[in-house]
Design an enzyme around this catalytic site. Structure first.
Site: not given
Ligand code: NAD
Length: 491
Positions: A182, A236-237, A239, A258, A293, A392
């Site tokens: 997804k 995100s942390t 989620t 991640e 990230c 963050e």
């Molecule tokens: P997000 O957590 O809002 O969403 C990520 C994904 O999770 C999306 O596809 C979203 O639709 C899905 N999602 C949301 N709620 C969910 C649930 N309850 N169950 C299942 N899936 C769900 O994050 P974002 O805004 O898309 O990305 C930014 C975040 O990602 C930042 O915190 C960033 O640090 C992190 N990130 C981490 C890395 C790493 O390697 N550590 C890499 C890239 C981004």
């Protein structure tokens, strides 16, 4: 590459299940981050649609020979897939650029080739990494056999749509699993193209599927599905924590997470080249407009070097060109949504109101059209309890703290929640190694900041920045489960 006309970039808005596009009611609107213009609708897969995708993947896993075929043959398909992705750059890169925050130069020079090469990297493991024969009595044979899990649920974020998705799916597929991915609902389309190319490369239909939708409905149904045996997630942390709980409740499913970060950059006055270090620091917080990230968002600098370093960073910020992702000279892309630009501004203004000083930036940027852009910003006179230092921000905002000795630098670098990455800049190798040992971070860069093309180096966080690794041998192994076998053959 010829100039991109964003209105001419078309996308197919559907799910991709069992090797075919599956249309569904378009329930969401997808906007271009660069100018905020809606350009496609998006379906939100219901739990029934998620079930269809997972059942299809399960059936492909069991009935196709993907997991059973000679691993070299699986690797050959993956390599062909990588070749097709590279050959498709003229389609994939504009699709990525128009639909995300990735400037066209980066999409062509990094995102597309890095995605393809990552798939090749994991393909190489397929026939070179299996189980072990254990040291046992001479009349028994003890083995561990590496086996794929079955169907892996993968969930990707929006900040590097292609690359982040490939880090999830490539090791899973190379290890013989089927995958249901997804993508983020904000950047959903390039993953579909990847799936289409996988089938063209000879991957059995149903082995790699893409379902579209939001997190609350589609993502949640995917991670909770009983036939998903493992979940791999980047985001995100917050989620990640919800997903870990859902996986615990629905089958103790293993997870790779991640997550977010608040990474420090510690600079000593003896850093090998302070001017170059300033450019590195600037790049590590302004690249992808800070929506990374591992963004180096907390600058911790030795007092005697602070002024020179800050003026170098401000100069590097001044050379950035904000603009639409499809413009060739854009080096400061938009914030993913105007509402996120406002959120970033809110953190900056509240931190200033709490006593911080603004050394540069601190404003929304006006760029033709309606997208959200933000000036690269430095906040000084801050402390660990302030919002901009603690949370963050996911934007081009750097906080500045000054230290006088190593212990103070280490104390400032430590973050109570995050441990994703850290940078140390010093010519003193002993000090650099002491910091490498003491910093609680999944990656420590010395006299550089940011990934290289060395896929063999895993990435992943400590503390609330995550569990497990993407890339490297560790990511491949995390997509296998190990079965122990003990055979008695005494007469
Ligand atoms: P997000 O957590 O809002 O969403 C990520 C994904 O999770 C999306 O596809 C979203 O639709 C899905 N999602 C949301 N709620 C969910 C649930 N309850 N169950 C299942 N899936 C769900 O994050 P974002 O805004 O898309 O990305 C930014 C975040 O990602 C930042 O915190 C960033 O640090 C992190 N990130 C981490 C890395 C790493 O390697 N550590 C890499 C890239 C981004």
């Amino acid at each position: 590459m010829e100039r991109i006309h964003p209105d001419a970039v078309s996308v197919r808005s559907a799910h991709y299940i069992g090797g075919a596009y599956i249309d569904d009611e378009l329930a969401l609107e997808v906007r271009r981050p660069s100018d905020g213009k809606p350009y496609a609708g998006l379906p939100v897969a219901s739990p029934e649609m998620v079930d269809r995708a997972v059942q299809d993947a399960w059936s492909a896993f069991r009935t196709s020979d993907w997991a059973r075929r000679a691993p070299r043959e699986r690797a050959r398909v993956l390599r062909r897939w990588a070749d097709l992705i590279e050959l498709d750059a003229a389609v994939l890169a504009p699709m990525e650029t128009v639909g995300s925050t990735r400037p066209i130069r980066d999409a062509l020079g990094w995102d597309v080739p890095f995605t393809a090469e990552g798939i090749r990297f994991f393909a190489e493991f397929a026939d070179k990494h299996g189980g072990d024969v254990a040291a046992t009595r001479s009349d028994t044979l003890g083995m561990t056999i590496a086996e794929p899990y079955g169907v892996i649920g993968a969930i990707a974020p929006w900040n590097f749509p292609l690359v982040m998705a490939s880090w999830k799916i490539a090791p899973a597929l190379a290890a013989g699993n089927a995958v249901v991915l997804k993508p983020s609902e904000l950047t959903p389309f390039s993953a579909l193209r990847l799936a289409e190319l996988a089938v063209q490369a000879g991957m059995p239909p149903g082995i790699f599927n893409v379902i579209q939708g939001d997190g609350a409905v589609t993502g949640d149904a995917l991670v909770r599905h009983p036939k998903i045996s493992k979940v791999t997630f980047t985001g995100s942390t917050r989620t990640g924590s919800a997903i870990m709980a859902a996986c615990a409740q629905t089958g103790i499913k293993p997870v790779t997470l991640e997550l977010g970060g608040k990474s420090p950059q510690v600079v000593f006055a003896d850093a090998p080249d302070l001017d170059r270090t300033a450019r590195t620091i600037a790049g590590a917080i302004s690249g992808n407009a800070g929506q990374v990230c591992v963004a180096g968002s907390r600058l911790i600098v030795q007092r005697s070097a602070a002024d020179r370093l800050v003026s170098g960073i401000v100069a590097a910020f001044g050379a950035l060109k904000a603009g639409h992702t499809w413009e060739d000279d854009t080096t400061l892309p938009p914030i993913i949504r105007p509402s996120d630009a406002l959120r970033i501004d809110g953190v900056v203004q509240r931190t200033v109101a709490a006593g911080a000083s603004l050394l540069c930036g601190g404003r929304l940027l006006a760029v033709a059209g309606a997208g959200g852009y933000y000036q690269p910003t430095i906040l000084a006179d801050v402390h660990a309890g302030m919002e901009a230092v603690r949370d963050e921000i996911f934007g081009p905002v750097l906080t500045l703290q000054v230290f006088d000795d190593d212990d103070e630098a280490l104390a400032l670098a430590d973050h109570p929640a995050y441990g994703l990455a850290a940078g140390v800049h010093t010519a003193d190798i002993g000090r650099a190694l002491r910091f490498v040992r003491k910093l609680e971070a999944g990656t420590v860069w010395v006299n550089r900041y940011g990934r290289s093309a060395d896929y063999v180096i895993p990435t992943g966080g400590f503390k609330r920045s995550g569990v497990g690794k993407d890339l490297g041998r560790q990511a491949y192994e995390a997509n296998l489960r190990f079965k122990s076998v003990l055979i008695d053959f005494a007469e």
